[in-house]
Design a protein around this motif. Structure first.
Motif, PDB file in Angstrom:
ATOM      1  N   GLU A 328       0.808  -1.218   0.000  1.00 41.24           N
ATOM      2  CA  GLU A 328       0.000   0.000   0.000  1.00 41.24           C
ATOM      3  C   GLU A 328       0.844   1.271   0.000  1.00 41.24           C
ATOM      4  O   GLU A 328       0.385   2.331  -0.440  1.00 41.24           O
ATOM      5  CB  GLU A 328      -0.945   0.010   1.204  1.00 41.24           C
ATOM      6  N   ASP A 329       2.055   1.172   0.504  1.00 44.44           N
ATOM      7  CA  ASP A 329       2.881   2.358   0.700  1.00 44.44           C
ATOM      8  C   ASP A 329       4.095   2.443  -0.214  1.00 44.44           C
ATOM      9  O   ASP A 329       4.844   3.428  -0.161  1.00 44.44           O
ATOM     10  CB  ASP A 329       3.367   2.416   2.158  1.00 44.44           C
ATOM     11  N   VAL A 330       4.313   1.429  -1.049  1.00 45.28           N
ATOM     12  CA  VAL A 330       5.490   1.399  -1.928  1.00 45.28           C
ATOM     13  C   VAL A 330       5.081   0.874  -3.306  1.00 45.28           C
ATOM     14  O   VAL A 330       4.272  -0.047  -3.405  1.00 45.28           O
ATOM     15  CB  VAL A 330       6.610   0.500  -1.343  1.00 45.28           C
ATOM     16  N   CYS A 331       5.648   1.472  -4.341  1.00 41.21           N
ATOM     17  CA  CYS A 331       5.447   0.965  -5.697  1.00 41.21           C
ATOM     18  C   CYS A 331       6.787   0.986  -6.425  1.00 41.21           C
ATOM     19  O   CYS A 331       7.766   1.565  -5.941  1.00 41.21           O
ATOM     20  CB  CYS A 331       4.399   1.795  -6.444  1.00 41.21           C
ATOM     21  N   TYR A 332       6.834   0.338  -7.582  1.00 43.42           N
ATOM     22  CA  TYR A 332       8.108   0.273  -8.301  1.00 43.42           C
ATOM     23  C   TYR A 332       7.891   0.263  -9.807  1.00 43.42           C
ATOM     24  O   TYR A 332       6.806  -0.075 -10.306  1.00 43.42           O
ATOM     25  CB  TYR A 332       8.911  -0.955  -7.887  1.00 43.42           C
ATOM     26  N   SER A 333       8.938   0.625 -10.532  1.00 48.84           N
ATOM     27  CA  SER A 333       8.946   0.525 -11.987  1.00 48.84           C
ATOM     28  C   SER A 333      10.219  -0.173 -12.421  1.00 48.84           C
ATOM     29  O   SER A 333      11.224  -0.165 -11.703  1.00 48.84           O
ATOM     30  CB  SER A 333       8.859   1.906 -12.646  1.00 48.84           C
ATOM     31  N   GLU A 334      10.162  -0.794 -13.598  1.00 46.88           N
ATOM     32  CA  GLU A 334      11.337  -1.451 -14.175  1.00 46.88           C
ATOM     33  C   GLU A 334      11.931  -0.537 -15.232  1.00 46.88           C
ATOM     34  O   GLU A 334      11.216  -0.017 -16.085  1.00 46.88           O
ATOM     35  CB  GLU A 334      10.941  -2.789 -14.796  1.00 46.88           C
ATOM     36  N   ILE A 335      13.231  -0.352 -15.161  1.00 44.37           N
ATOM     37  CA  ILE A 335      13.950   0.511 -16.091  1.00 44.37           C
ATOM     38  C   ILE A 335      14.891  -0.335 -16.938  1.00 44.37           C
ATOM     39  O   ILE A 335      15.658  -1.138 -16.402  1.00 44.37           O
ATOM     40  CB  ILE A 335      14.773   1.572 -15.334  1.00 44.37           C
ATOM     41  N   SER A 336      14.832  -0.171 -18.264  1.00 49.73           N
ATOM     42  CA  SER A 336      15.774  -0.832 -19.170  1.00 49.73           C
ATOM     43  C   SER A 336      16.311   0.218 -20.136  1.00 49.73           C
ATOM     44  O   SER A 336      15.546   0.819 -20.896  1.00 49.73           O
ATOM     45  CB  SER A 336      15.099  -1.964 -19.947  1.00 49.73           C
ATOM     46  N   ILE A 337      17.606   0.416 -20.099  1.00 45.44           N
ATOM     47  CA  ILE A 337      18.232   1.451 -20.910  1.00 45.44           C
ATOM     48  C   ILE A 337      18.502   0.951 -22.326  1.00 45.44           C
ATOM     49  O   ILE A 337      18.980  -0.169 -22.524  1.00 45.44           O
ATOM     50  CB  ILE A 337      19.560   1.912 -20.273  1.00 45.44           C
ATOM     51  N   GLY A 338      18.198   1.817 -23.297  1.00 42.55           N
ATOM     52  CA  GLY A 338      18.511   1.544 -24.692  1.00 42.55           C
ATOM     53  C   GLY A 338      19.047   2.790 -25.361  1.00 42.55           C
ATOM     54  O   GLY A 338      19.706   3.623 -24.730  1.00 42.55           O
ATOM     55  N   ASP A 339      18.720   2.972 -26.630  1.00 47.18           N
ATOM     56  CA  ASP A 339      19.240   4.100 -27.403  1.00 47.18           C
ATOM     57  C   ASP A 339      18.700   5.452 -26.944  1.00 47.18           C
ATOM     58  O   ASP A 339      19.350   6.478 -27.121  1.00 47.18           O
ATOM     59  CB  ASP A 339      18.902   3.923 -28.887  1.00 47.18           C
ATOM     60  N   GLN A 340      17.499   5.454 -26.371  1.00 49.82           N
ATOM     61  CA  GLN A 340      16.825   6.708 -26.064  1.00 49.82           C
ATOM     62  C   GLN A 340      17.575   7.588 -25.056  1.00 49.82           C
ATOM     63  O   GLN A 340      17.595   8.806 -25.176  1.00 49.82           O
ATOM     64  CB  GLN A 340      15.420   6.422 -25.514  1.00 49.82           C
ATOM     65  N   TYR A 341      18.155   6.978 -24.064  1.00 46.52           N
ATOM     66  CA  TYR A 341      18.715   7.732 -22.940  1.00 46.52           C
ATOM     67  C   TYR A 341      19.784   8.726 -23.387  1.00 46.52           C
ATOM     68  O   TYR A 341      19.819   9.876 -22.927  1.00 46.52           O
ATOM     69  CB  TYR A 341      19.298   6.763 -21.907  1.00 46.52           C
ATOM     70  N   SER A 342      20.652   8.320 -24.270  1.00 42.63           N
ATOM     71  CA  SER A 342      21.787   9.156 -24.682  1.00 42.63           C
ATOM     72  C   SER A 342      21.364  10.412 -25.431  1.00 42.63           C
ATOM     73  O   SER A 342      22.141  11.361 -25.546  1.00 42.63           O
ATOM     74  CB  SER A 342      22.752   8.352 -25.552  1.00 42.63           C
ATOM     75  N   ALA A 343      20.134  10.427 -25.938  1.00 48.81           N
ATOM     76  CA  ALA A 343      19.658  11.583 -26.701  1.00 48.81           C
ATOM     77  C   ALA A 343      19.210  12.734 -25.802  1.00 48.81           C
ATOM     78  O   ALA A 343      18.989  13.851 -26.271  1.00 48.81           O
ATOM     79  CB  ALA A 343      18.515  11.157 -27.609  1.00 48.81           C
ATOM     80  N   ILE A 344      19.071  12.482 -24.500  1.00 49.43           N
ATOM     81  CA  ILE A 344      18.612  13.516 -23.562  1.00 49.43           C
ATOM     82  C   ILE A 344      19.819  14.278 -23.030  1.00 49.43           C
ATOM     83  O   ILE A 344      20.801  13.677 -22.590  1.00 49.43           O
ATOM     84  CB  ILE A 344      17.826  12.884 -22.397  1.00 49.43           C
ATOM     85  N   SER A 345      19.751  15.588 -23.044  1.00 52.90           N
ATOM     86  CA  SER A 345      20.872  16.401 -22.570  1.00 52.90           C
ATOM     87  C   SER A 345      21.028  16.269 -21.065  1.00 52.90           C
ATOM     88  O   SER A 345      20.052  16.012 -20.335  1.00 52.90           O
ATOM     89  CB  SER A 345      20.661  17.871 -22.928  1.00 52.90           C
ATOM     90  N   LYS A 346      22.236  16.462 -20.580  1.00 48.61           N
ATOM     91  CA  LYS A 346      22.504  16.394 -19.141  1.00 48.61           C
ATOM     92  C   LYS A 346      21.711  17.466 -18.397  1.00 48.61           C
ATOM     93  O   LYS A 346      21.246  17.245 -17.274  1.00 48.61           O
ATOM     94  CB  LYS A 346      24.000  16.562 -18.871  1.00 48.61           C
ATOM     95  N   GLU A 347      21.570  18.609 -19.009  1.00 46.50           N
ATOM     96  CA  GLU A 347      20.809  19.699 -18.385  1.00 46.50           C
ATOM     97  C   GLU A 347      19.349  19.306 -18.182  1.00 46.50           C
ATOM     98  O   GLU A 347      18.767  19.540 -17.115  1.00 46.50           O
ATOM     99  CB  GLU A 347      20.895  20.953 -19.262  1.00 46.50           C
ATOM    100  N   ASP A 348      18.763  18.689 -19.205  1.00 50.31           N
ATOM    101  CA  ASP A 348      17.369  18.250 -19.093  1.00 50.31           C
ATOM    102  C   ASP A 348      17.213  17.136 -18.066  1.00 50.31           C
ATOM    103  O   ASP A 348      16.209  17.080 -17.336  1.00 50.31           O
ATOM    104  CB  ASP A 348      16.851  17.787 -20.454  1.00 50.31           C
TER     105      ASP A 348
END
Length: 363
Positions: A328-348
């Motif tokens: 009831e008090d905790v939830c989670y998500s699964e993260i899998s890194i692919g090509d998308q991550y590198s396209a985001i700027s460090k500032e963003d």
């Protein structure tokens, strides 16, 4: 009628995403087909140069004598375990309590093959040598999933794998690798696929997870094992008239992404650090050992959904499309890194996590 999920729609409507290779749509196949000669002959019921060349390529990559393409990993793994059980005459295999075979296949191994699973280790951790040594049951095969997806992609040490492999060979127990995400763990172990697979008698690898193909899997092992698996593949209805759409995408994206796995791994380590810097958030493992990990939010599911939807709408950066309750008090998500991550700027990235931290503090 298809019911729209506001949470997943929020993710789809973003311009950039932290995870994956992008939207899974028909463009995946169109891009893969782009460079091919349309006159090239397809495979026919598992035969022909098209499929055989790819299978040989994968056998060499995995360091095995032979390999066969399957339309699904579920089919490949059940067949592998059936062959090992028939060979030894013992219808028992061992694997982790959260193995895909145990929780996602509707008891297929039991219902279709009459094989009894022996569950090893506590579900919150990986199988260790001590768990194997403590088995009281005689089994035909031990299956190890690397990484263990349902607990955040955790891994045993490579020394543990070597010890388990040596013990199994000494005791005449076959070792099957659930390597759905095999390529994704190679940077952490600092080993080639062939080196890891040399510890196992048979191995399955997926082509739609980190590789990002349409679907399909490879099963590899010695020649006699693979020849028998081809018979079982036909019995399971896996010999479609042609499998070339799957093979084409598997081959193209394997070539494109095989050398990107280390980048994905380091990106995952970086992203996990950003999540862990936020109030009320922690990752499992704390430092990822592959391109995947779980993010635990110490707040109720619906509250976190509201926060993430608002952030995604404001920043146009997708954080996750999946969120599940732990309690009831905790939830989670699964993260899998692919090509998308590198396209985001460090500032963003810094901006998104600054806002996420502020929202978590306000709960």
């Amino acid at each position: 009628m298809y019911k729209i999920n506001p949470f997943s729609e929020s993710f789809k409507n973003t311009n950039q995403q932290l995870v994956g290779h992008g939207v899974r749509n028909i463009q995946i196949l169109k891009d893969a087909l782009n460079e091919l000669d349309g006159n090239e002959e397809s495979d026919v019921y598992g035969a022909g140069n098209f499929i055989e060349d790819f299978q040989n390529k994968m056998a060499e990559f995995l360091g095995k004598e032979s390999a066969v393409f399957f339309p699904s990993g579920t089919m490949a793994q059940q067949i592998a375990l059936r062959i090992w059980c028939d060979q030894k005459g013992i219808n028992k295999v061992a694997y982790h309590p959260l193995s895909h075979l145990e929780i996602h296949e509707e008891d297929g191994l039991k219902k279709l093959h009459n094989i009894e699973p022996i569950l090893l280790a506590d579900k919150s951790r990986v199988i260790e040598l001590e768990d194997v040594l403590a088995m009281n049951e005689e089994i035909s095969c031990l299956l190890l999933e690397l990484p263990q997806r349902e607990i955040g992609g955790q891994l045993p040490s490579y020394e543990t794998l070597e010890s388990i492999s040596s013990y199994c060979r000494e005791k005449g127990i076959k070792l099957q690798l659930d390597g759905a995400r095999l390529m994704e763990i190679l940077p952490y172990y600092k080993k080639t696929a062939a080196e890891v697979c040399s510890l196992f008698d048979s191995v399955y690898m997926s082509f739609y997870k980190g590789i990002g193909g349409v679907a399909g899997a490879i099963l590899a092992g010695d020649t006699d094992f693979i020849n028998e698996s081809k018979v079982w593949k036909r019995r399971h209805g896996g010999d479609l008239i042609s499998l070339y759409p799957y093979i084409i995408s598997a081959n193209v994206y394997f070539d494109q992404r095989a050398n990107k796995m280390e980048q994905y791994y380091h990106n995952a380590v970086e992203l996990a650090e950003l999540f862990n810097s936020c109030h009320g958030i922690n990752t499992i493992p704390q430092i990822p050992v592959s391109n995947m990990f779980h993010v635990h939010y110490n707040a109720p599911l619906e509250k976190i959904k509201q926060i993430i939807i608002a952030l995604q709408e404001e920043t146009k950066i997708g954080i996750t499309s999946n969120l599940r309750p732990v309690n009831e008090d905790v939830c989670y998500s699964e993260i899998s890194i692919g090509d998308q991550y590198s396209a985001i700027s460090k500032e963003d990235l810094q901006n998104v996590f600054k806002k996420l931290n502020e929202e978590m503090k306000s709960i």
